[in-house]
Design a protein around this motif. Structure first.
Motif: not given
Length: 404
Positions: A60-73, A234-244
């Motif tokens: 999974r892509i892990s990030g807080e709300k509005h961190a930009g996960k949908t933009k990334l995916l 999940s097996d593990r996750h990828f962390e966001f650098a925030y703010p992106f």
């Protein structure tokens, strides 16, 4: 695909997300790269299958709300390998405000993925034919009466087992699923509940894990929040650098900021300010920017809420209707000019399609009376409903024939 199976494609398609003809279109504009993820190199290698030692199948892509996960995916969904072909087998972007009602329903997930795989020539004819055979035998009952795990097992895993391993080597490898927290359950009236369904979300997550544990040739990438309870699944996750970080080409739009007084005392001047500077700040720092964008104009706020509530299917709007940007502009009438001035919050939208938001955090701001109220931008649900009714009445009066 055999001619005898071609008539089954539309039958399967009726259960898919409404915008299936453009399956890679997320409900916000995609970013240019994935470099703002802390594990970006590892993520890219995992997606492209460049590291044979990284055998995780569900991440999974892990990030807080509005961190930009949908933009990334959205960007991930368009990644291509060295041969120029897409590495993504299928995508599904859950969303409550995309304007497409089936985008928030778990019932659309498996049919949409199965449809994309069945019609994708990268998989050759065999897989698509086998998927449609299952659909012909069990289609309606499978979607209406079976849980998500059973749908994956029968509609996708079963047909996969009938394909030679040799034929799978050059296939796209990744399935992208975004916005699990946007899943909505249907209530007794057949409408979607206003709040998310934890039970449905858990069903989807468990089904994904069970599917990946089987002989499944795909990897599944899901977006999630740190506190969504998905970590152990999940097996593990990828962390966001925030703010992106985004660049100007990412959004390619600007918002006009008016300064009442120039430093030299001359006439008021106008300068273009990159909207990225507004939307990449923490929430409290962003409030002043929203105030500047919205010009302390509650009527403009009502226009913005109109788009949100219509595309989310909130009363008095129907959950079964796709509200195009053309319709909403006509519905707003003269007020649509106010909406056009908020173009920095939207991506360009084609006629017949709903609006696409660059960033949805503006609605969290507008829905918070403490934050928006002190800036003169809070509009209550009652006020919004009254505004919509006045627009409906005006539209009805304008369309009614005059006295004979």
């Amino acid at each position: 695909m055999e001619r005898s199976d071609s008539g089954l494609v539309p039958d399967l398609k009726k259960y898919c997300a409404e915008d299936i003809s453009t399956p890679y279109r997320p409900y916000v504009q995609a970013s240019q790269d994935i470099s703002y993820v802390a594990d970006s190199e590892t993520l890219r290698n995992w997606i492209l299958g460049s590291d044979p030692t990284d055998r995780r199948t569900l991440a999974r892509i892990s990030g807080e709300k509005h961190a930009g996960k949908t933009k990334l995916l959205g960007r991930v969904a368009n990644l291509c390998g060295e041969d120029g072909n897409s590495v993504v087998a299928a995508v599904f972007f859950f969303s409550i405000i995309s304007g497409y009602p089936k985008r928030c329903s778990k019932a659309s997930l498996v049919p949409t993925i199965a449809y994309q795989i069945a019609v994708n020539p990268s998989f050759g004819p065999t897989l698509g034919i086998e998927i449609l055979k299952v659909w012909k035998e069990r289609g309606d009952n499978l979607v209406q009466k079976s849980d998500i795990q059973t749908q994956f097992k029968e509609l996708i895993l079963g047909p996969l087992s009938l394909v030679d391993e040799e034929d799978k080597r050059e296939w796209p490898r990744v399935i992208v699923i975004d916005g699990i927290d946007h899943i909505r359950a249907r209530n007794n009236t057949g409408d979607f509940d206003a709040v998310g369904s934890g039970e449905d979300r858990l069903e989807v997550l468990n089904a994904l894990r069970a599917t990946c544990a089987a002989c499944f040739p795909f990897r599944i990438l899901v977006s999630g929040r740190p506190d969504d309870g998905f970590s152990e699944r999940s097996d593990r996750h990828f962390e966001f650098a925030y703010p992106f970080s985004l660049d100007e080409q990412d959004l390619d739009v600007h918002t006009v900021v008016e300064h009442p007084h120039a430093q030299d005392g001359s006439e008021p001047q106008t300068e273009a300010t990159d909207v990225v500077h507004s939307l990449n700040k923490p929430a409290l720092d962003r409030d002043a920017d929203f105030k500047q964008i919205l010009k302390e104009d509650p009527e403009a706020v009502k226009c913005l809420w109109t788009v949100h509530d219509a595309q989310a299917g909130l009363p008095p709007f129907s959950q079964k209707t796709i509200y195009s940007s053309t319709f909403l502009n006509e519905f707003l009438g003269a007020d649509s000019e106010k909406l056009k001035k908020l173009h920095c919050l939207f991506a360009p939208s084609s006629n017949g399609q709903p609006f696409t938001f660059h960033n949805t955090s503006v609605f969290d701001f507008l829905d918070d009376e403490g934050r928006a109220g002190k800036l003169g931008l809070y509009v209550s649900k009652e006020e919004r409903h009254t505004y919509y009714m006045s627009k409906y009445l005006h539209q009805w009066q304008s369309e009614s024939p005059g006295p004979s």
